[in-house]
Design a protein around this motif. Sequence first.
Motif, PDB file in Angstrom:
ATOM      1  N   TRP A  13       0.831  -1.204   0.000  1.00  0.00           N
ATOM      2  CA  TRP A  13       0.000   0.000   0.000  1.00  0.00           C
ATOM      3  C   TRP A  13       0.860   1.246   0.000  1.00  0.00           C
ATOM      4  N   LYS A  14       0.473   2.201  -0.814  1.00  0.00           N
ATOM      5  CA  LYS A  14       1.104   3.516  -0.819  1.00  0.00           C
ATOM      6  C   LYS A  14       0.011   4.536  -1.087  1.00  0.00           C
ATOM      7  N   PRO A  15       0.227   5.773  -0.702  1.00  0.00           N
ATOM      8  CA  PRO A  15      -0.757   6.786  -1.063  1.00  0.00           C
ATOM      9  C   PRO A  15      -0.857   6.881  -2.583  1.00  0.00           C
ATOM     10  N   VAL A  16      -2.085   6.862  -3.120  1.00  0.00           N
ATOM     11  CA  VAL A  16      -2.225   6.882  -4.570  1.00  0.00           C
ATOM     12  C   VAL A  16      -2.919   8.128  -5.077  1.00  0.00           C
ATOM     13  N   ARG A  17      -3.516   8.914  -4.214  1.00  0.00           N
ATOM     14  CA  ARG A  17      -4.310  10.035  -4.683  1.00  0.00           C
ATOM     15  C   ARG A  17      -3.481  11.018  -5.514  1.00  0.00           C
ATOM     16  N   ARG A  18      -2.200  11.176  -5.177  1.00  0.00           N
ATOM     17  CA  ARG A  18      -1.391  12.140  -5.909  1.00  0.00           C
ATOM     18  C   ARG A  18      -1.096  11.673  -7.331  1.00  0.00           C
ATOM     19  N   TYR A  19      -1.280  10.363  -7.597  1.00  0.00           N
ATOM     20  CA  TYR A  19      -1.015   9.854  -8.934  1.00  0.00           C
ATOM     21  C   TYR A  19      -2.239   9.931  -9.848  1.00  0.00           C
ATOM     22  N   ALA A  20      -3.409  10.135  -9.285  1.00  0.00           N
ATOM     23  CA  ALA A  20      -4.643  10.072 -10.067  1.00  0.00           C
ATOM     24  C   ALA A  20      -4.778  11.303 -10.956  1.00  0.00           C
ATOM     25  N   ARG A  21      -5.267  11.063 -12.197  1.00  0.00           N
ATOM     26  CA  ARG A  21      -5.439  12.160 -13.138  1.00  0.00           C
ATOM     27  C   ARG A  21      -6.905  12.343 -13.493  1.00  0.00           C
ATOM     28  N   MET A  22      -7.801  11.741 -12.720  1.00  0.00           N
ATOM     29  CA  MET A  22      -9.206  11.720 -13.090  1.00  0.00           C
ATOM     30  C   MET A  22     -10.034  12.420 -12.043  1.00  0.00           C
ATOM     31  N   SER A  23     -11.338  12.528 -12.320  1.00  0.00           N
ATOM     32  CA  SER A  23     -12.246  13.101 -11.347  1.00  0.00           C
ATOM     33  C   SER A  23     -12.234  12.268 -10.087  1.00  0.00           C
ATOM     34  N   LYS A  24     -12.258  12.903  -8.951  1.00  0.00           N
ATOM     35  CA  LYS A  24     -12.257  12.175  -7.686  1.00  0.00           C
ATOM     36  C   LYS A  24     -13.639  11.600  -7.424  1.00  0.00           C
ATOM     37  N   SER A  32     -17.095   7.751   3.886  1.00  0.00           N
ATOM     38  CA  SER A  32     -15.672   7.421   3.927  1.00  0.00           C
ATOM     39  C   SER A  32     -14.968   7.969   2.699  1.00  0.00           C
ATOM     40  N   ILE A  33     -13.655   7.945   2.711  1.00  0.00           N
ATOM     41  CA  ILE A  33     -12.871   8.504   1.620  1.00  0.00           C
ATOM     42  C   ILE A  33     -13.155   7.756   0.323  1.00  0.00           C
ATOM     43  N   GLY A  34     -13.136   8.475  -0.793  1.00  0.00           N
ATOM     44  CA  GLY A  34     -13.449   7.868  -2.078  1.00  0.00           C
ATOM     45  C   GLY A  34     -12.294   7.061  -2.632  1.00  0.00           C
ATOM     46  N   ASP A  35     -12.548   6.461  -3.793  1.00  0.00           N
ATOM     47  CA  ASP A  35     -11.556   5.636  -4.485  1.00  0.00           C
ATOM     48  C   ASP A  35     -10.878   6.509  -5.533  1.00  0.00           C
ATOM     49  N   SER A  36      -9.602   6.808  -5.335  1.00  0.00           N
ATOM     50  CA  SER A  36      -8.899   7.735  -6.218  1.00  0.00           C
ATOM     51  C   SER A  36      -8.661   7.171  -7.614  1.00  0.00           C
ATOM     52  N   LEU A  37      -8.860   5.863  -7.814  1.00  0.00           N
ATOM     53  CA  LEU A  37      -8.698   5.260  -9.128  1.00  0.00           C
ATOM     54  C   LEU A  37     -10.018   5.140  -9.880  1.00  0.00           C
ATOM     55  N   LEU A  38     -11.084   5.725  -9.331  1.00  0.00           N
ATOM     56  CA  LEU A  38     -12.416   5.634  -9.925  1.00  0.00           C
ATOM     57  C   LEU A  38     -12.823   6.977 -10.511  1.00  0.00           C
ATOM     58  N   TRP A  39     -13.121   6.976 -11.808  1.00  0.00           N
ATOM     59  CA  TRP A  39     -13.580   8.159 -12.534  1.00  0.00           C
ATOM     60  C   TRP A  39     -15.038   7.954 -12.910  1.00  0.00           C
ATOM     61  N   CYS A  40     -15.828   9.021 -12.926  1.00  0.00           N
ATOM     62  CA  CYS A  40     -17.221   8.854 -13.329  1.00  0.00           C
ATOM     63  C   CYS A  40     -17.820  10.164 -13.821  1.00  0.00           C
ATOM     64  N   SER A 364     -18.644  14.557 -27.234  1.00  0.00           N
ATOM     65  CA  SER A 364     -17.833  13.343 -27.270  1.00  0.00           C
ATOM     66  C   SER A 364     -17.102  13.259 -25.940  1.00  0.00           C
ATOM     67  N   VAL A 365     -17.460  12.253 -25.142  1.00  0.00           N
ATOM     68  CA  VAL A 365     -16.890  12.080 -23.802  1.00  0.00           C
ATOM     69  C   VAL A 365     -15.977  10.866 -23.834  1.00  0.00           C
ATOM     70  N   LYS A 366     -14.710  11.052 -23.497  1.00  0.00           N
ATOM     71  CA  LYS A 366     -13.769   9.944 -23.410  1.00  0.00           C
ATOM     72  C   LYS A 366     -13.610   9.540 -21.942  1.00  0.00           C
ATOM     73  N   GLY A 367     -13.882   8.264 -21.656  1.00  0.00           N
ATOM     74  CA  GLY A 367     -13.854   7.793 -20.286  1.00  0.00           C
ATOM     75  C   GLY A 367     -12.474   7.802 -19.675  1.00  0.00           C
ATOM     76  N   PHE A 368     -12.429   8.051 -18.384  1.00  0.00           N
ATOM     77  CA  PHE A 368     -11.231   8.013 -17.556  1.00  0.00           C
ATOM     78  C   PHE A 368     -10.287   9.180 -17.842  1.00  0.00           C
ATOM     79  N   ILE A 369      -9.927   9.398 -19.118  1.00  0.00           N
ATOM     80  CA  ILE A 369      -9.072  10.538 -19.408  1.00  0.00           C
ATOM     81  C   ILE A 369      -9.846  11.837 -19.304  1.00  0.00           C
ATOM     82  N   ASP A 370     -11.180  11.723 -19.209  1.00  0.00           N
ATOM     83  CA  ASP A 370     -12.044  12.842 -18.830  1.00  0.00           C
ATOM     84  C   ASP A 370     -11.921  14.011 -19.802  1.00  0.00           C
ATOM     85  N   THR A 371     -12.020  13.714 -21.099  1.00  0.00           N
ATOM     86  CA  THR A 371     -12.043  14.782 -22.082  1.00  0.00           C
ATOM     87  C   THR A 371     -13.443  14.888 -22.668  1.00  0.00           C
ATOM     88  N   VAL A 372     -13.892  16.102 -22.887  1.00  0.00           N
ATOM     89  CA  VAL A 372     -15.211  16.363 -23.460  1.00  0.00           C
ATOM     90  C   VAL A 372     -15.040  17.365 -24.586  1.00  0.00           C
TER      91      VAL A 372
END
Length: 393
Positions: A13-24, A32-40, A364-372
């Motif tokens: 385990w390591k802190p991962v939030r700083r690595y995430a590039r997506m919507s929190k 509880s705290i969200g999942d930093s690897l989950l985009w929506c 045009s919405v691209k998932g995870f990379i969060d471009t519109v």
Amino acid sequence: MLSWLTRIALACWKPVRRYARMSKDDDLDDSSIGDSLLWCRELDKHSFGDFSFAVVQANEVIEDHSQVDTGNGATFVGVYDGHGGPEASRYVSDHLFLHLMRLARENGNISEDIIRGAFSATEDGFLTLVRRTCGLKPLIAAIGSCCLVGVIWRGTLYVANVGDSRAVIGSVGRSNKIVGEQLTKDHNASMEEVRQELRSLHPDDSHIVVLKHGVWRIKGIIQVSRSIGDAYLKRPEFSLDPSFPRFHLSDPIRRPVLTAEPSVCTRVLRPSDKFVIFASDGLWEHLTNQEAVEIVYNNPRPGIARRLVKTALNVAARKREMRYDDLKKVEKGVRRFFHDDITVVVIFIDHELLGKEVPVPGLSVKGFIDTVGPSNFSILQGIDANARSTYRK
């Protein structure tokens, strides 16, 4: 008792939030705290209703790419589950929809043949890319992607797929109960039907499917029987030498082992059809078709794709004797020991909107990379637009 695999992951385990590039992500059901690897995207509009979109990363580099394109009178969904690397799925995301629009404009409509043509053009383009780059990067010949596409136009749903991503439609049956119907075929060697198909196509190859460590694999290597890419299993010129033992074939292929020919389904939408779930196989590893449609039917629309993803992650955590709250703390890469990248798009169908000119922003919405951005679906406005009014309930 935690399994040994879980113990290894917990130690990493390591802190991962700083690595995430997506919507929190903020949890739907708790504080509880969200999942930093989950985009929506909780809920957006398309011409015939709403859609919800969610992606969770497991691999060190995400291999799922996806998109939703909306326009007046048309909706497009693409879920591209890569394997071996992200190059093929990213290529499909960048090119398949554009090929579809080009062919639709040239032919004046959308049809099963147009969709097949878009798959073929995308496959040809990626194999050309492989040919140009394999000298510098030989392993690109072993990179591929499953591909699931859905198009709604003129009150008709077209679904096409190669691989084992899946589209499931939720329809209201008797006693007002929701029923899940799978619209796609799983092109996976775990299916007896697929193994029989492969054996009939390769009667002279006793190793076309091999049971390896309890898993059926084509040539002992890959599970999916159809894909974009995987050039080394399609053309002898892309065969990899023994320095890549994982992908080395003992005998040169005499004919393509895999194909990019999609299975295509056409369905005139019925008043009982309420929504369609498009998802990569990461979801279906943990949820049945019926479980998924019941979750969608029995919960509010906003955030429903995220709810499906989180339900699957809860199941994945329990399989490893963990809680999802613990799984959230596991970093990408290590997360792949627990679950795959997962992409989910839920398209709701509001029948009062079918056949009507409802102004919807062309997005045009691209998932995870969060471009519109703007969508090319606007070109369909010139394709016999009056025909859309012929739709009847």
